[in-house]
Design a protein around this motif. Structure first.
Motif, PDB file in Angstrom:
ATOM      1  N   SER A  73       0.841  -1.186   0.000  1.00 32.24           N
ATOM      2  CA  SER A  73       0.000   0.000   0.000  1.00 32.24           C
ATOM      3  C   SER A  73       0.877   1.236   0.000  1.00 32.24           C
ATOM      4  O   SER A  73       1.879   1.291   0.699  1.00 32.24           O
ATOM      5  CB  SER A  73      -0.916   0.017   1.232  1.00 32.24           C
ATOM      6  OG  SER A  73      -1.651   1.211   1.272  1.00 32.24           O
ATOM      7  N   SER A  74       0.509   2.219  -0.789  1.00 32.18           N
ATOM      8  CA  SER A  74       1.290   3.446  -0.844  1.00 32.18           C
ATOM      9  C   SER A  74       0.388   4.668  -0.722  1.00 32.18           C
ATOM     10  O   SER A  74       0.624   5.691  -1.338  1.00 32.18           O
ATOM     11  CB  SER A  74       2.083   3.511  -2.146  1.00 32.18           C
ATOM     12  OG  SER A  74       1.214   3.419  -3.249  1.00 32.18           O
ATOM     13  N   THR A  75      -0.670   4.555   0.083  1.00 32.36           N
ATOM     14  CA  THR A  75      -1.559   5.690   0.288  1.00 32.36           C
ATOM     15  C   THR A  75      -0.862   6.711   1.170  1.00 32.36           C
ATOM     16  O   THR A  75      -0.519   6.405   2.310  1.00 32.36           O
ATOM     17  CB  THR A  75      -2.867   5.247   0.973  1.00 32.36           C
ATOM     18  OG1 THR A  75      -3.474   4.232   0.190  1.00 32.36           O
ATOM     19  CG2 THR A  75      -3.813   6.430   1.123  1.00 32.36           C
ATOM     20  N   PRO A  76      -0.559   7.921   0.651  1.00 31.22           N
ATOM     21  CA  PRO A  76       0.186   8.895   1.439  1.00 31.22           C
ATOM     22  C   PRO A  76      -0.548   9.285   2.710  1.00 31.22           C
ATOM     23  O   PRO A  76      -1.778   9.286   2.771  1.00 31.22           O
ATOM     24  CB  PRO A  76       0.308  10.090   0.480  1.00 31.22           C
ATOM     25  CG  PRO A  76       0.093   9.516  -0.877  1.00 31.22           C
ATOM     26  CD  PRO A  76      -0.860   8.390  -0.695  1.00 31.22           C
ATOM     27  N   ALA A  77       0.223   9.622   3.754  1.00 33.87           N
ATOM     28  CA  ALA A  77      -0.381  10.046   5.016  1.00 33.87           C
ATOM     29  C   ALA A  77      -1.156  11.344   4.825  1.00 33.87           C
ATOM     30  O   ALA A  77      -2.119  11.600   5.512  1.00 33.87           O
ATOM     31  CB  ALA A  77       0.708  10.231   6.073  1.00 33.87           C
ATOM     32  N   LYS A  78      -0.727  12.161   3.893  1.00 35.92           N
ATOM     33  CA  LYS A  78      -1.406  13.419   3.612  1.00 35.92           C
ATOM     34  C   LYS A  78      -1.592  13.544   2.114  1.00 35.92           C
ATOM     35  O   LYS A  78      -0.643  13.399   1.348  1.00 35.92           O
ATOM     36  CB  LYS A  78      -0.581  14.590   4.139  1.00 35.92           C
ATOM     37  CG  LYS A  78      -1.266  15.939   3.970  1.00 35.92           C
ATOM     38  CD  LYS A  78      -0.439  17.031   4.592  1.00 35.92           C
ATOM     39  CE  LYS A  78      -1.133  18.382   4.464  1.00 35.92           C
ATOM     40  NZ  LYS A  78      -0.334  19.468   5.059  1.00 35.92           N
ATOM     41  N   THR A  79      -2.814  13.784   1.693  1.00 34.66           N
ATOM     42  CA  THR A  79      -3.103  13.923   0.273  1.00 34.66           C
ATOM     43  C   THR A  79      -2.606  15.284  -0.212  1.00 34.66           C
ATOM     44  O   THR A  79      -3.029  16.313   0.295  1.00 34.66           O
ATOM     45  CB  THR A  79      -4.611  13.785   0.008  1.00 34.66           C
ATOM     46  OG1 THR A  79      -5.044  12.507   0.451  1.00 34.66           O
ATOM     47  CG2 THR A  79      -4.906  13.933  -1.475  1.00 34.66           C
ATOM     48  N   LEU A  80      -1.715  15.269  -1.183  1.00 38.91           N
ATOM     49  CA  LEU A  80      -1.155  16.491  -1.734  1.00 38.91           C
ATOM     50  C   LEU A  80      -1.463  16.563  -3.227  1.00 38.91           C
ATOM     51  O   LEU A  80      -1.567  15.523  -3.883  1.00 38.91           O
ATOM     52  CB  LEU A  80       0.365  16.522  -1.535  1.00 38.91           C
ATOM     53  CG  LEU A  80       0.865  16.492  -0.089  1.00 38.91           C
ATOM     54  CD1 LEU A  80       2.380  16.332  -0.060  1.00 38.91           C
ATOM     55  CD2 LEU A  80       0.450  17.756   0.642  1.00 38.91           C
ATOM     56  N   PRO A  81      -1.577  17.759  -3.777  1.00 34.37           N
ATOM     57  CA  PRO A  81      -1.844  17.860  -5.219  1.00 34.37           C
ATOM     58  C   PRO A  81      -0.669  17.386  -6.063  1.00 34.37           C
ATOM     59  O   PRO A  81      -0.847  16.965  -7.192  1.00 34.37           O
ATOM     60  CB  PRO A  81      -2.102  19.354  -5.420  1.00 34.37           C
ATOM     61  CG  PRO A  81      -1.441  20.021  -4.265  1.00 34.37           C
ATOM     62  CD  PRO A  81      -1.555  19.067  -3.122  1.00 34.37           C
ATOM     63  N   PHE A  82       0.536  17.457  -5.517  1.00 33.41           N
ATOM     64  CA  PHE A  82       1.701  16.953  -6.234  1.00 33.41           C
ATOM     65  C   PHE A  82       2.769  16.564  -5.217  1.00 33.41           C
ATOM     66  O   PHE A  82       2.756  16.997  -4.073  1.00 33.41           O
ATOM     67  CB  PHE A  82       2.261  17.997  -7.217  1.00 33.41           C
ATOM     68  CG  PHE A  82       2.718  19.276  -6.572  1.00 33.41           C
ATOM     69  CD1 PHE A  82       3.995  19.398  -6.047  1.00 33.41           C
ATOM     70  CD2 PHE A  82       1.851  20.358  -6.489  1.00 33.41           C
ATOM     71  CE1 PHE A  82       4.414  20.569  -5.443  1.00 33.41           C
ATOM     72  CE2 PHE A  82       2.256  21.537  -5.890  1.00 33.41           C
ATOM     73  CZ  PHE A  82       3.550  21.645  -5.363  1.00 33.41           C
ATOM     74  N   ARG A  83       3.702  15.716  -5.666  1.00 32.35           N
ATOM     75  CA  ARG A  83       4.809  15.279  -4.815  1.00 32.35           C
ATOM     76  C   ARG A  83       6.074  15.250  -5.672  1.00 32.35           C
ATOM     77  O   ARG A  83       6.042  14.881  -6.840  1.00 32.35           O
ATOM     78  CB  ARG A  83       4.536  13.904  -4.207  1.00 32.35           C
ATOM     79  CG  ARG A  83       3.292  13.851  -3.331  1.00 32.35           C
ATOM     80  CD  ARG A  83       3.012  12.443  -2.829  1.00 32.35           C
ATOM     81  NE  ARG A  83       3.912  12.052  -1.778  1.00 32.35           N
ATOM     82  CZ  ARG A  83       3.659  12.199  -0.477  1.00 32.35           C
ATOM     83  NH1 ARG A  83       2.507  12.745  -0.083  1.00 32.35           N
ATOM     84  NH2 ARG A  83       4.530  11.811   0.440  1.00 32.35           N
ATOM     85  N   VAL A  84       7.214  15.639  -5.087  1.00 32.17           N
ATOM     86  CA  VAL A  84       8.479  15.719  -5.795  1.00 32.17           C
ATOM     87  C   VAL A  84       9.466  14.732  -5.184  1.00 32.17           C
ATOM     88  O   VAL A  84       9.546  14.584  -3.969  1.00 32.17           O
ATOM     89  CB  VAL A  84       9.068  17.151  -5.733  1.00 32.17           C
ATOM     90  CG1 VAL A  84      10.437  17.211  -6.397  1.00 32.17           C
ATOM     91  CG2 VAL A  84       8.110  18.141  -6.385  1.00 32.17           C
ATOM     92  N   GLY A  85      10.235  14.034  -6.037  1.00 29.59           N
ATOM     93  CA  GLY A  85      11.229  13.095  -5.549  1.00 29.59           C
ATOM     94  C   GLY A  85      12.535  13.222  -6.308  1.00 29.59           C
ATOM     95  O   GLY A  85      12.549  13.583  -7.490  1.00 29.59           O
ATOM     96  N   HIS A  86      13.635  12.916  -5.637  1.00 29.00           N
ATOM     97  CA  HIS A  86      14.959  12.958  -6.256  1.00 29.00           C
ATOM     98  C   HIS A  86      15.629  11.595  -6.108  1.00 29.00           C
ATOM     99  O   HIS A  86      15.534  10.958  -5.051  1.00 29.00           O
ATOM    100  CB  HIS A  86      15.834  14.023  -5.602  1.00 29.00           C
ATOM    101  CG  HIS A  86      17.273  13.971  -6.039  1.00 29.00           C
ATOM    102  ND1 HIS A  86      18.264  13.367  -5.289  1.00 29.00           N
ATOM    103  CD2 HIS A  86      17.882  14.427  -7.165  1.00 29.00           C
ATOM    104  CE1 HIS A  86      19.416  13.461  -5.925  1.00 29.00           C
ATOM    105  NE2 HIS A  86      19.221  14.098  -7.066  1.00 29.00           N
ATOM    106  N   GLY A  87      16.291  11.141  -7.168  1.00 29.99           N
ATOM    107  CA  GLY A  87      17.014   9.880  -7.122  1.00 29.99           C
ATOM    108  C   GLY A  87      18.451  10.052  -7.570  1.00 29.99           C
ATOM    109  O   GLY A  87      18.744  10.880  -8.445  1.00 29.99           O
ATOM    110  N   PHE A  88      19.340   9.272  -6.959  1.00 28.68           N
ATOM    111  CA  PHE A  88      20.749   9.291  -7.339  1.00 28.68           C
ATOM    112  C   PHE A  88      21.276   7.867  -7.306  1.00 28.68           C
ATOM    113  O   PHE A  88      20.907   7.069  -6.441  1.00 28.68           O
ATOM    114  CB  PHE A  88      21.572  10.167  -6.387  1.00 28.68           C
ATOM    115  CG  PHE A  88      23.058  10.008  -6.577  1.00 28.68           C
ATOM    116  CD1 PHE A  88      23.694  10.617  -7.645  1.00 28.68           C
ATOM    117  CD2 PHE A  88      23.811   9.229  -5.699  1.00 28.68           C
ATOM    118  CE1 PHE A  88      25.066  10.459  -7.842  1.00 28.68           C
ATOM    119  CE2 PHE A  88      25.173   9.071  -5.881  1.00 28.68           C
ATOM    120  CZ  PHE A  88      25.815   9.690  -6.953  1.00 28.68           C
TER     121      PHE A  88
END
Length: 238
Positions: A73-88
């Protein structure tokens, strides 16, 4: 006996005629102010907000990882209109290994030494998506000490990341990736890499951007002993 003079009132009553307003300021026979009202500001509200505790994505995912399973399950704790992620990601280049970038086999005398196929681009894209969702990184969900992932194609990892993204109610807004390697030149393979990455993400190629840079012959990257990649993703609420 003389009658004492009565001083004029400081404030006029509300029944004063409108003619009093035409009197010049400072007249001894007319009040200085007319109809004064004092307003008391309302008291601040003391109503307390109540919230219902929810299990966060990170908590649910960590529990799943402890059990040796991918998070369900990956239901966010807080519903946001967008989410940003960074990978390296960074891998050492060694002779005798294939060089796979974005699922495309690139001709070179060296390749990435890794537990899986060592696809540095797909690995950092996976981490960017997982990071945006607040999930553990790729190494926790797909540990390199698990024989199940030995030599596995990185497309398996990215498909799972995309599944978790959709399950959480998000879709890819856009992606920007940068490859860092001294050799070989990526430009002849850039369109093939971008097309394959877009297909794996189920995204329009117009929202997937890929750049490649050398490291100006500095450190292990510039000496062709390693390869690295950075990725930033924007996830939009469906």
């Amino acid at each position: 006996m003389a009658t004492a003079a009565v001083a004029p009132p400081l404030y006029a009553s509300s029944s004063s005629s409108s003619s009093s307003f035409s009197t010049k300021l400072g007249s001894p026979n007319k009040p200085l102010f007319n109809n004064i009202f004092f307003l008391r500001p309302p008291l601040p509200s003391t109503k307390l907000k109540t919230t219902t505790p929810r299990l966060s994505v990170s908590a649910a995912a960590t529990t799943a990882v402890e059990l040796g399973q991918a998070p369900q399950s990956s239901t966010p704790a807080k519903t946001l209109p967008f989410r940003v992620g960074h990978g390296f990601d960074l891998h050492r280049l060694e002779p005798g290994y294939p060089l796979i970038i974005g699922g495309i086999d690139i001709p070179h005398d060296r390749g990435c030494e890794a537990h899986s196929d060592g696809d540095v681009l797909l690995h950092c894209v996976v981490d960017a998506i997982l990071g945006a969702l607040g999930l553990p990184d790729i190494g926790q969900i797909f540990p390199d000490n698990d024989p199940k992932w030995k030599g596995a194609p990185s497309s398996v990892f990215i498909k799972e990341a995309v599944r978790l993204m959709h399950e959480a109610g998000y879709e890819l807004g856009n992606l920007d990736a940068t490859l860092i390697l001294q050799r070989p030149k990526v430009s002849p393979h850039k369109e093939a890499i971008k097309a394959n990455l877009s297909a794996l993400l189920g995204a329009d190629p117009a929202v997937v951007n890929l750049k490649a840079k050398t490291h100006e012959k500095v450190d292990s990257l510039g000496e062709n002993r390693s390869i690295a990649a950075h990725t930033v993703v924007l996830l939009m609420r469906k």
